[in-house]
Design a protein around this motif. Structure first.
Motif, PDB file in Angstrom:
ATOM      1  N   GLU A   1      -0.101   2.062   6.723  1.00 10.01           N
ATOM      2  CA  GLU A   1       0.228   2.999   5.390  1.00 10.01           C
ATOM      3  C   GLU A   1       1.004   4.283   6.259  1.00 10.01           C
ATOM      4  O   GLU A   1       1.848   4.722   5.619  1.00 10.01           O
ATOM      5  N   ASP A   2       0.821   4.586   7.444  1.00 13.80           N
ATOM      6  CA  ASP A   2       1.139   5.631   8.009  1.00 13.80           C
ATOM      7  C   ASP A   2       2.135   5.085   9.206  1.00 13.80           C
ATOM      8  O   ASP A   2       2.271   5.680  10.294  1.00 13.80           O
ATOM      9  N   GLU A   3       2.813   4.048   9.047  1.00 11.55           N
ATOM     10  CA  GLU A   3       3.626   3.426  10.224  1.00 11.55           C
ATOM     11  C   GLU A   3       4.823   4.066  10.534  1.00 11.55           C
ATOM     12  O   GLU A   3       5.531   4.859   9.658  1.00 11.55           O
ATOM     13  N   ASP A   4       4.740   4.469  11.813  1.00  7.19           N
ATOM     14  CA  ASP A   4       6.048   5.378  12.218  1.00  7.19           C
ATOM     15  C   ASP A   4       6.738   4.448  12.982  1.00  7.19           C
ATOM     16  O   ASP A   4       6.518   3.875  14.432  1.00  7.19           O
TER      17      ASP A   4
END
Lengths: 133, 542
Positions: B457-460
């Protein structure tokens, strides 16, 4: 009951890139979600897109990019909107955009940037949020 | 997805959502002799289901042909030479969108797109620069451009060979030259907005007719099935659309009096390898069978070479994701394997950075290394058609073949593919397929790791992205303006007038030679296209 006009979004591509898979799909999703889509298709100039937005009294403009032309044209579109005192018309960008450019597009004036693999519900809820009221 | 959910997956027993192929065929639990107990002729034997050559990759590996092209011809020349140095075995040259549409870099609508998705190639001198220090007769080149500009780019190439003293019969390569599908697949607006469609088709045939007797080792067309597939249609549609379109081109050439065996062996295909491994292998086997039968039975070909379905493959980018981009290396490897097991003639392995930009040098190299690992380490190329005789693959081949023939019949009854394209039927099929594909991802029926399952979900995303040099576009715009002002104008005017007059008054005459004269006279790509547009009173978007 108060009549509430459906929000209107101009969708199109500017410049010469013709990859429109994403635009076609998002266009259907928006219509299915109650938006009125004015589909401007391919090969538009920024001037033409803004003209369509004026004529159609649009609430937002959605432009899809693929080939790396996103900064060039978003800058032009944002300046045209400001110049015509249309700052309330939201500019929404989608397509193949490198991660570093997402913030740059927002600085140029994009309200939101959708990159590949964004799910339908995410797109709709963010656009609902931008255009609410 | 939270941790609890993943854990319960494990307890329930992990299952995939369905057992359908990408085109919707239900895979059976197991395939046995009761599904298939036929016989299939050996590789190199009609109808070539098992491959067009007896020895296939034992005799010669497939060509590693990564697409390249960006910015100025000078920049592209450097990238091509880099690719050849690290083991690429063929050139696959893409031109930019403006060049494909017949616009010079200084056209107002072109300025933002110059050099982005391919190289800008507008003059004879551009072609010289692009092929600096590359021997035209020792490395094969695919030139990715459709009519009418395929005539211009091909003319540039032939003139370059002439200048270097290389006989045309020694040239090896391909001009893509597909009038209907080359741009972004057979979508109507994209293909018809910048040039009259009938003249586009006609010039495509002109190019083929001109090349057939003069360049015996050159492929006169690649029917672009890949771009058809990338709109979102399935394997059956890809194959049926492409082969039906090829049938239209064949008829066009035969109507001009060409004998089938004089040109059919110089027609080739460019197809996709999607992620459904067995279906893609079966598709290529079925396409070989259909092509062979069509050429023999319908068009009366006598020569085996006319019946060889030869195809370049690009691994499909629709299967790749922007999320967790390293996963794309795995996908592209499996897709490349599908192409190899399917008996492809050349392969482009799509870069893992495809959802972000053109490939970097690093990603280009990785694609080549992927192919080299499959070729040299895995042993999969040691025997021809290793999946031949598999109950599953033979059954799928037959199922796909039947469905492809059926759809081809539908198209033929509607007047052929070009007619279906003009009438909007193809457009409808494509849009329907796009929504279906999107819906399959939305509902999870088509799982995509990192997108609709196992998403971070918080892939950077950290990825090295290809960047164009900042002054590339202004350099090109300046170049073309200088070019037009510094040349001798009279020969240009004469050559363009000739084209204008021919298009206006002699619509049946082959335009290739007049176009080549204009290139030689230093007319630019757009000037040549404009002469033809004006002659047909055609107006482009502005």
């Amino acid at each position: 009951m108060v009549y509430k006009r459906r929000k209107r979004i101009v969708l199109g591509k500017v410049g010469l890139d013709a990859h429109d898979n994403g635009l076609r799909i998002v266009s259907k999703w928006l219509m299915d979600s109650g938006y009125e889509v004015i589909y401007a298709g391919l090969y538009n100039t920024p001037e033409r897109i803004v003209q369509v937005a004026i004529e159609e009294n649009a609430d937002a403009i959605g432009i899809s990019f693929l080939g790396g032309e996103h900064l060039f044209y978003t800058d032009k579109l944002a300046k045209l909107l400001k110049g015509k005192d249309m700052g309330d018309v939201k500019l929404i960008i989608g397509g193949v955009i490198p991660p570093d450019d997402v913030d740059k597009l927002k600085e140029l004036g994009a309200s939101s940037v959708f990159t590949p693999g964004t799910m339908r519900d995410t797109i709709i809820s963010i656009i609902d949020g931008i255009l609410k009221g | 997805m939270n941790k609890e959910r993943k854990f319960s997956f494990y307890l329930e027993g992990e299952r995939i959502p369905n057992f359908k192929s990408l085109s919707g065929i239900e895979y059976k639990e197991v395939y046995t002799q009761s599904d298939w107990h036929g016989e299939v002729p050996n590789p190199g034997q009609y109808p070539f289901t098992r491959g067009i050559h007896k020895d296939m990759y034992r005799g010669r590996l497939w060509t590693r042909r990564q697409q390249s092209g960006f910015g100025t011809p000078q920049q592209s020349n450097e990238r091509i030479r880099y690719l050849l140095k690290i083991g690429q075995t063929g050139i696959n040259m893409d031109v930019d969108v403006a060049t494909k549409l017949g616009l010079d870099p200084d056209h107002p609508l072109a300025q933002g797109d110059v050099g982005l998705q391919g190289t800008s190639l507008c003059t004879f001198e551009d072609m010289k620069t692009l092929y600096t220090d590359i021997p035209l007769d020792r490395v094969s080149s695919t030139l990715i451009v459709q009519p009418p500009c395929s005539a211009i780019v091909m003319a540039q190439y032939l003139l370059l060979a002439k200048e270097r003293g290389i006989p045309w019969e020694n040239l090896i390569g391909t001009i893509m030259n597909c009038a209907i599908t080359q741009f972004v697949g057979p979508t109507f607006e994209a293909t018809t907005a910048f040039f009259p469609i009938d003249l586009t088709i006609k010039i495509g045939l002109d190019v083929m007719e001109y090349l057939v007797p003069r360049t015996p080792r050159w492929n006169i067309i690649n029917i672009n099935a890949y771009n058809i597939r990338e709109t979102g249609v399935n394997a059956v549609q890809e194959a049926a659309f492409a082969i039906s379109l090829a049938a239209d081109y064949i008829k066009g050439l035969m109507d001009r009096g060409l004998e089938i065996d004089s040109f059919a062996h110089r027609m080739a295909f460019f197809s996709a390898a999607h992620i459904d491994l067995f279906e893609e292998v079966a598709k290529l086997r079925a396409m070989r069978r259909i092509w062979a039968r069509m050429l023999k039975e319908k068009f009366g070909a006598k020569s085996n070479r006319s019946m060889w379905f030869r195809t370049a493959i690009q691994t499909s980018a629709l299967a790749l994701t922007a999320q967790q981009p390293l996963n794309n290396i795995v996908r592209a490897t499996i897709q490349t394997l599908a192409a190899v097991l399917g008996g492809a003639q050349s392969i482009h392995t799509t870069g893992y950075d495809e959802a972000y930009s053109l490939p970097t040098e690093e990603s280009h190299k990785l694609s080549i290394r992927t192919q080299q690992i499959i070729a040299y380490e895995t042993k999969v190329a040691n025997s021809v058609d290793p999946l031949g005789g598999s109950y599953l693959v033979e059954t799928l081949t037959e199922q796909l073949e039947e469905q492809i023939w059926e759809l081809m019949k539908v198209i033929e009854n509607k007047g052929g593919f070009i007619q279906c394209f003009k009438e909007g039927w193809v457009e409808e099929q494509i849009n329907e397929a796009r929504y279906k594909w999107a819906n399959a991802i939305e509902t999870g029926q088509q799982p995509m790791v990192g997108v609709n399952i196992f998403r971070d979900e918080d892939e950077d995303v950290k990825i090295n992205i290809f960047r164009h040099t900042p002054d590339m576009q202004t350099t090109r715009i300046q170049y073309i303006q200088d070019y037009k002002s510094k040349r001798e104008q009279e020969p240009v005017r004469r050559a363009l007038d000739k084209i204008y007059n021919l298009v206006r008054r002699r619509p049946d005459i082959n335009l290739f030679e007049p176009i080549m004269e204009a290139v030689e006279a230093r007319a630019t790509l757009q000037e040549i296209c404009d002469a033809m547009r004006q002659a047909t009173d055609f107006v482009i978007p502005s």
